[in-house]
Design an enzyme around this catalytic site. Structure first.
Site, PDB file in Angstrom:
ATOM      1  N   SER A  40       0.741  -1.165   0.040  1.00  0.00           N
ATOM      2  CA  SER A  40      -0.033   0.039  -0.047  1.00  0.00           C
ATOM      3  C   SER A  40       0.829   1.177  -0.067  1.00  0.00           C
ATOM      4  O   SER A  40       0.265   2.351  -0.489  1.00  0.00           O
ATOM      5  CB  SER A  40      -1.003  -0.037   1.335  1.00  0.00           C
ATOM      6  OG  SER A  40      -0.117   0.381   2.446  1.00  0.00           O
ATOM      7  N   LYS A  77       1.127   4.517   6.657  1.00  0.00           N
ATOM      8  CA  LYS A  77       0.549   5.426   5.806  1.00  0.00           C
ATOM      9  C   LYS A  77       1.258   6.646   6.051  1.00  0.00           C
ATOM     10  O   LYS A  77       1.888   7.085   6.899  1.00  0.00           O
ATOM     11  CB  LYS A  77      -0.758   5.430   6.180  1.00  0.00           C
ATOM     12  CG  LYS A  77      -1.815   4.266   6.133  1.00  0.00           C
ATOM     13  CD  LYS A  77      -1.763   3.695   4.568  1.00  0.00           C
ATOM     14  CE  LYS A  77      -2.499   2.121   5.143  1.00  0.00           C
ATOM     15  NZ  LYS A  77      -2.217   1.233   3.996  1.00  0.00           N
TER      16      LYS A  77
END
Length: 173
Positions: A40, A77
């Site tokens: 991701s 993230k």
């Protein structure tokens, strides 16, 4: 009876105990190693990259953090919004406090990710003690578009250093 070996053994035990306490304290309160799982955050970080998190840090926009998701899973993230920031998503673009973001860490194919996710307001303000985070691989990321705002208390730390792969060894911007 010779007490010299006993004294020496006790001295070594004290040194080893103190060393163990320092290492455990450092890991608990200052730094923590992590391994990236999943894709991701590509192209910035790849599967099995080995990173070091700083636990005493002021998190700012565009820092990369590791946090616990609601189900207890660890995620890595990029912080897009910090408390008080205004975020707007329109026309496949991301705006922070009224300014369109230039996101050089994204693949060009990921730039039109925004409008594909329904159910979240296209304009909002990040609440206090919270962060709005997105993965760099926007088409393959479970992030604030799904999880909502990340609470400050769920943040483990900020990525500060990459150990592996050796080609990317060094401090992280």
């Amino acid at each position: 009876m010779n007490e010299e070996p006993v004294k020496e053994m006790l001295a070594w035990m004290k040194v080893l105990l103190l060393t163990a306490l320092i290492l455990l304290g450092t890991r608990q309160f200052l730094f923590e190693p992590v391994v990236v799982e999943g894709g991701s955050m590509q192209p910035s970080y790849s599967e099995n990259d080995k990173l070091l998190l700083g636990k005493i840090t002021e998190i700012e926009n565009f820092d990369t953090i590791v946090f616990f998701a609601p189900d207890g899973t660890r995620f890595i993230k990029r912080v897009i919004g910090i408390p008080g920031d205004s975020i707007r998503m329109a026309g496949g673009r991301l705006y922070l406090n009224g300014q369109q973001l230039d996101e050089p860490y994204l693949h060009k194919a990921d730039s039109a990710f925004i409008e594909e996710y329904h159910g979240y307001a296209s304009e909002f303000t990040v609440p206090s003690a919270s962060y709005y985070v997105l993965g760099d691989n926007r088409n393959n990321s479970t992030d604030s578009r799904v999880l909502g705002f990340i609470q400050e208390q769920h943040v483990i730390g900020e990525v500060k250093f990459r150990f592996a792969p050796l080609a990317h060894f060094g401090f992280v911007d």
